[in-house]
Design an enzyme around this catalytic site. Structure first.
Site, PDB file in Angstrom:
ATOM      1  N   ASP A   1     -12.065  -7.163  -5.182  1.00  0.00           N
ATOM      2  CA  ASP A   1     -12.177  -6.398  -3.945  1.00  0.00           C
ATOM      3  C   ASP A   1     -10.809  -6.337  -3.306  1.00  0.00           C
ATOM      4  O   ASP A   1      -9.972  -7.217  -3.531  1.00  0.00           O
ATOM      5  CB  ASP A   1     -13.118  -7.093  -2.956  1.00  0.00           C
ATOM      6  CG  ASP A   1     -12.431  -8.266  -2.281  1.00  0.00           C
ATOM      7  OD1 ASP A   1     -12.235  -9.288  -2.963  1.00  0.00           O
ATOM      8  OD2 ASP A   1     -12.038  -8.149  -1.099  1.00  0.00           O
TER       9      ASP A   1
ATOM     10  N   CYS B   1     -10.720  16.315  -4.619  1.00  0.00           N
ATOM     11  CA  CYS B   1     -10.058  17.127  -5.647  1.00  0.00           C
ATOM     12  C   CYS B   1     -10.987  18.231  -6.153  1.00  0.00           C
ATOM     13  O   CYS B   1     -10.548  19.362  -6.368  1.00  0.00           O
ATOM     14  CB  CYS B   1      -9.609  16.249  -6.807  1.00  0.00           C
ATOM     15  SG  CYS B   1      -8.295  15.097  -6.353  1.00  0.00           S
TER      16      CYS B   1
ATOM     17  N   HIS C   1     -11.032  10.051  -2.356  1.00  0.00           N
ATOM     18  CA  HIS C   1     -10.289  10.146  -3.612  1.00  0.00           C
ATOM     19  C   HIS C   1      -9.901   8.759  -4.133  1.00  0.00           C
ATOM     20  O   HIS C   1     -10.080   8.451  -5.306  1.00  0.00           O
ATOM     21  CB  HIS C   1      -9.032  10.999  -3.440  1.00  0.00           C
ATOM     22  CG  HIS C   1      -8.147  10.923  -4.643  1.00  0.00           C
ATOM     23  ND1 HIS C   1      -8.340  11.701  -5.757  1.00  0.00           N
ATOM     24  CD2 HIS C   1      -7.110  10.092  -4.948  1.00  0.00           C
ATOM     25  CE1 HIS C   1      -7.460  11.369  -6.686  1.00  0.00           C
ATOM     26  NE2 HIS C   1      -6.699  10.394  -6.222  1.00  0.00           N
TER      27      HIS C   1
ATOM     28  N   CYS D   1      -9.765  15.295 -11.452  1.00  0.00           N
ATOM     29  CA  CYS D   1     -10.437  14.203 -10.740  1.00  0.00           C
ATOM     30  C   CYS D   1     -11.773  14.717 -10.205  1.00  0.00           C
ATOM     31  O   CYS D   1     -11.830  15.770  -9.578  1.00  0.00           O
ATOM     32  CB  CYS D   1      -9.560  13.707  -9.599  1.00  0.00           C
ATOM     33  SG  CYS D   1     -10.403  12.501  -8.556  1.00  0.00           S
TER      34      CYS D   1
ATOM     35  N   CYS E   1     -13.569  13.560  -7.804  1.00  0.00           N
ATOM     36  CA  CYS E   1     -13.891  13.148  -6.436  1.00  0.00           C
ATOM     37  C   CYS E   1     -14.144  14.382  -5.567  1.00  0.00           C
ATOM     38  O   CYS E   1     -13.714  15.485  -5.892  1.00  0.00           O
ATOM     39  CB  CYS E   1     -12.762  12.304  -5.848  1.00  0.00           C
ATOM     40  SG  CYS E   1     -11.410  13.264  -5.140  1.00  0.00           S
TER      41      CYS E   1
ATOM     42  N   ASP F   1     -18.164 -12.278   2.281  1.00  0.00           N
ATOM     43  CA  ASP F   1     -17.320 -13.452   2.129  1.00  0.00           C
ATOM     44  C   ASP F   1     -17.831 -14.523   3.094  1.00  0.00           C
ATOM     45  O   ASP F   1     -18.795 -14.309   3.814  1.00  0.00           O
ATOM     46  CB  ASP F   1     -15.854 -13.098   2.382  1.00  0.00           C
ATOM     47  CG  ASP F   1     -15.614 -12.653   3.823  1.00  0.00           C
ATOM     48  OD1 ASP F   1     -16.599 -12.551   4.591  1.00  0.00           O
ATOM     49  OD2 ASP F   1     -14.467 -12.396   4.185  1.00  0.00           O
TER      50      ASP F   1
END
Lengths: 415, 553
Positions: free
Chosen positions: A270, A313, A339, A308, A310, A91
């Site tokens: 974002d 999980c 996650h 999931c 990830c 930014d």
């Protein structure tokens, strides 16, 4: 930058595109996790990459203070400094000047603020902002804008809008002279508060400069304005912005906000929300957020979300273990952060697939039915999606609709 | 088929003295025996997890094999969640350790927690959890252990956590209780279907009194009296039921420091964030005292059982205990704590040749006035702001070692010095493959990446980023593991005892044992913690109240 639209939704304004930057290809629409201080909180860059993420955000204001431009230059830029091999966006630093510093004064020259180190007056000009972002070396850099709170009314909003346009010209000029413009891509930021005519004027001015900007951000939102106003501004901007430029909605992170924005034609967003909320023990799921600190999870041997992919999980970490460690062990923050970032990526990945397959309207309906089914749909989402031809309530006469922000939270054991 | 013995010795020097062995965990369930060469590292955990490590970080850290699990944090729920898991390996399953790699040792209390505690009773031990102190009685502990099925378990023992000195009466009581608790723990249950805990370790009690320690050990080896024998067959002595010995050094250090008139006040460290162990230091004298105490315990006991040492405070101390006593597993709390306070370890055993570690591109640790070198780097120090070199000068990193063969440094394989790109990336849509299979920019999986550098970790520490500690903890555990490997290598030489002695002298001459670096790091760490960490607002409110006290508000 090479930007190519691969598919468009037949109903909504959503689209899938491929954006090639100096550090590889990122598929849009996407969510960008925030690495404020050159680190996604708790994770190594290798861990972030493993999650399937290839575009993250650094904050210019923070990196300019620490480690400072000199250190970044010595290290060969922010990518090398933090070991991140993929795309990076910075930014301009303007937003933090307003949100973090009480003493910032905006002048035509730039933003005058008290140095956080010694209190001495320091000026951040558009040229200086771009120069700092050159040293950081992000693939996408943002113009310095004159940020006013989205709740501000009166002539200050218009003043800030016009100044943002003038500062864009200074940023473009400085950026093009620097010779960095073939590797770093400058985005303009559309301002104009919540007023449609100001937004329109700003859009006209900025679209006129299209050949010299790589993409457009929609700024000045997510500051506490009403959601029903928020989506109308996003729609107005996304409708008008050119097809062949990516559109970035700043500071958006709730799943429902992301999907509404995608449906309105936004490509990138974002927010610190998924990573921040993870540190407080809140895990995001397709059935809504789970507050893992609540004792009802203390003996729950299920993962955060079945199926999931990830690391948390799929390795069998249970809600019970996270209940035992959340907010007490940093390891819990790492696990929930992993996650939550995958959750965000799945929401957006699912959108990409659905748009490619021509099933995006159904994807929206399924998502909202799962996520808000029992709590009620936020009215603003229903309105926003109707504006692009998707009626969430179609065939669902019994669905409750709630006004207001409609965020869904598990506050306490009583809930 | 009989089970492989838990411990075998390969190099030994009698009752006391350096030894090399192998800890063999045979679960007798058809899975391969897990063998660990000793002396080996025992990784400390907090609330069941290795501090600062997500599961993938544990997996990539080869140094983590033996893991110590204090049970007490789980007492904040009743029944404790660990007892609700079920299955063949409940601890591995719930806490995410790999059954074919990780060996789990369960203790009730965290051996690195030296806080003052309410007294134990005749039939219960006091333990800490977030909701305060909990009493754990003997049958309860036995039930917990049966449900958790740890690979090794430490029997309860009565260690006073009140400020020393402890009266003779208190020590006698401590021994009596510890013996009777052990007997009770070894006794088979009324329910014959319930399996008895295997691989029971016992903490050798007796405090800082050699006589008391000897007394406790004697009691272990005495024939069990008829009246106590019920349920203890086939054991003739309690020691027959014991698989190994544990030494918690923290209370011993506390007592020795009190005797030397530098009391470490257990009840009130200077700062709420500091631990009692943070101010514990070793010296040749303190090591000799410790060695005497450990020897007093081991004297009547058989040599072939593994010896576990918790909370040593320096590598110097570990070396001397290896030399004087012979110890087999050493916990990593010291190195892990260093990661908490911003220290990156940078030392090796045996001490490397001077020429190999003096390099302009990677500065060695600071040398103190007495000519001794720090054991690592306090990365909070502003001198690292512009230091873009890898963490340790005494190790190379995987990336540069792969590119040049010019230096002969061993590689530090940790996730900070030798990070690798992920083996795979999650794909979230059918088009994602275009990002990762990019002909213009090939992204090989599991490829070595440049190391994380000091300036970056310095930045992360000052910005209170959690991954600073992750990187440091991966590195420090790996350096400590390499240190223990170095000991094993020296003991593999032709005259192990002499070689070890020679190398220990070199180590003592080279590296600083006062650990001034730790004090410096802790101070800077506290500054950042107070400015940015948890509880900051409460502290600021407190300060404001203090500063406005007595003024008309």
């Amino acid at each position: 930058m090479q930007f190519e639209v691969l598919a468009k939704c037949h109903t909504t304004r959503a689209r899938v595109s491929r954006m090639r930057l100096a550090h590889g290809v990122t598929m849009l629409p996407t969510f960008m996790p925030v690495a404020t201080q050159a680190a996604i909180k708790g994770l190594t860059p290798q861990q972030v990459e493993a999650l399937g993420i290839n575009l993250i955000l650094n904050n210019t204001y923070h990196l300019n203070l620490r480690p400072g431009i000199q250190v970044l230059k010595e290290a060969g830029g922010a990518h090398k400094f933090q070991g991140w091999n993929h795309n990076l966006l910075t930014d301009s630093g303007g937003f933090q000047l307003v949100s973090l510093s009480k003493f910032t004064k905006i002048t035509e020259e730039g933003a005058l603020f008290a140095s956080p180190f010694d209190g001495s007056p320091t000026m951040l000009t558009p040229e200086e902002s771009i120069s700092i972002q050159h040293a950081i070396g992000a693939d996408i850099i943002m113009q310095l804008d004159d940020v006013v709170s989205s709740l501000t009314v009166g002539p200050r909003v218009e003043e800030a809008m016009w100044r943002t346009v003038r500062w864009l010209d200074r940023c473009i000029e400085f950026h093009q002279k620097s010779g960095e413009d073939d590797v770093q891509n400058l985005f303009a930021i559309v301002q104009g508060g919540l007023e449609a005519d100001l937004r329109d004027k700003c859009l006209d001015e900025m679209i006129a400069r299209k050949d010299r900007v790589a993409g457009y951000a929609i700024g000045g939102l997510s500051g506490g304005e009403e959601k029903d106003v928020f989506w109308r501004v996003i729609k107005q901007c996304a409708d008008k912005l050119p097809e062949d430029r990516p559109r970035y909605s700043m500071g958006i992170g709730f799943a429902e906000d992301l999907l509404v924005c995608v449906a309105l034609g936004v490509d990138m967003a974002d927010c610190v929300f998924p990573t921040r909320t993870a540190r407080f023990g809140v895990a995001l799921t397709f059935k809504g957020p789970l507050n893992l600190r609540l004792s009802k999870h203390s003996a729950d041997m299920r993962p955060i979300e079945e199926g999931c992919p990830c690391p948390t999980c799929s390795s069998g970490i249970t809600r019970a273990l996270l209940n035992h460690t959340a907010t007490l062990e940093t390891a819990a923050a790492h696990a929930i952060t992993q996650h939550n970032l995958v959750f965000q990526a799945r929401v957006m990945g699912g959108a990409r697939d659905a748009i490619m397959n021509g099933t995006f309207p159904q994807y929206l309906k399924d998502f909202f039915a799962n996520y808000f089914g029992d709590a009620g749909y936020p009215e603003w989402c229903v309105n926003a999606l109707r504006s692009v031809g998707v009626d969430l309530l179609e065939g669902k006469p019994d669905t409750r609709v709630v006004s207001g922000d409609g965020a869904k939270w598990e506050y306490s054991d009583a809930a | 088929m009989t089970a492989a013995p838990l411990f075998t010795l390969c190099v030994t020097s009698g009752k006391f003295g350096p030894r090399v062995g192998s800890l063999n965990l045979d679960r007798e369930d058809g899975t391969p025996v897990i063998r660990t060469p000793t002396p080996a590292l025992l990784t400390a955990t907090s609330r069941g997890v290795v501090p600062h490590f997500s599961r993938d970080s544990v997996q990539i850290t080869g140094a983590i094999q033996h893991i110590q699990l204090p049970f007490e944090s789980f007492l904040d729920r009743n029944p404790p969640v660990l007892t609700l898991v079920g299955g063949a390996r409940p601890l591995h399953q719930f806490l995410g350790y790999e059954t074919d790699k990780h060996v789990l040792t369960l203790t009730l209390r965290d051996p690195s927690d030296g806080r003052k505690m309410p007294p134990n009773g005749n039939d219960f031990m006091s333990a800490h959890c977030t909701r305060g102190v909990r009493k754990v009685n003997l049958p309860t502990w036995k039930t917990y252990v049966q449900k958790c099925k740890p690979d090794l378990v430490v029997a309860l023992s009565d260690t006073p956590f009140t400020p020393p000195p402890h009266s003779q009466k208190r020590m006698t009581k401590s021994i009596e209780r510890s013996i009777s608790w052990l007997a009770d723990f070894l006794r088979v249950l009324d329910d014959p279907s319930a399996s008895c805990p295997r691989n029971v370790l016992v903490h050798l009690a007796g405090g800082a009194e050699p006589h008391a320690r000897g007394e406790f050990a004697d009691r272990l080896t005495e024939p069990i009296e008829q009246k106590d024998a019920v349920g203890l067959s086939p054991f003739n002595t309690l020691d027959d039921g014991v698989a190994g010995y544990v030494f918690d050094l923290l209370p011993l250090h506390t007592t020795l420091a009190a005797e030397a008139c530098r009391p470490i006040e257990p009840s009130s460290p200077v700062d709420e964030l500091l631990k009692v162990s943070d101010s514990q230091r070793s010296s040749p004298d303190s090591s000799i005292r410790l060695a005497e105490l450990l020897q007093a315990s081991l004297d009547p006991l058989p040599v072939h059982k593994p010896r576990f040492v918790n909370s040593p405070v320096s590598p110097h101390e570990i070396l001397r205990l290896v030399r004087e006593v012979g110890i087999d597993l050493v916990d990593g709390f010291w190195a892990q704590r260093a990661a908490d306070i911003g220290v990156a370890l940078d030392f090796r055993f045996p001490v490397p040749a001077e020429s190999s570690i003096t390099s302009a591109d990677c500065p060695a640790p600071r040398t103190r006035k007495d000519g001794k070198m720090d054991l690592g780097h306090n990365l909070f120090d502003s001198m690292y702001r512009h230091d873009h070199s890898r963490l340790a000068s005494s190790f190379s990193d995987g990336h540069s070692a792969g590119q040049s063969h010019s230096n002969d440094l061993p590689v530090c394989p940790c996730g900070a010095c030798s990070p690798r790109s992920p083996a795979s990336r999650l794909l979230h849509s059918s088009v994602d493959i275009q990002s990762w299979q990019d002909s213009q920019r090939p992204l090989p999986p599991s490829a070595l990446q440049p190391p994380f550098v000091r300036s970056y970790v310095h930045h992360l520490l000052h910005t209170h980023e959690m991954c600073s500690h992750t990187l440091l903890a991966m590195h420090n555990l790996t350096v400590l593991s390499a240190f223990l490997e170095g000991i094993r290598k020296v003991l593999g030489r032709e005259f192990p005892k002499d070689e070890l002695e020679k190398e220990i002298v070199r180590f003592e001459q080279k590296y600083d044992e006062d650990m001034v670096l730790w004090d410096e790091a802790a101070t800077m760490w506290l500054d950042v913690e107070h400015a940015r960490g948890k509880g900051r607002l409460a502290r600021e409110r407190g300060k404001q109240t203090a500063s406005t006290m007595g003024t008309a508000a």
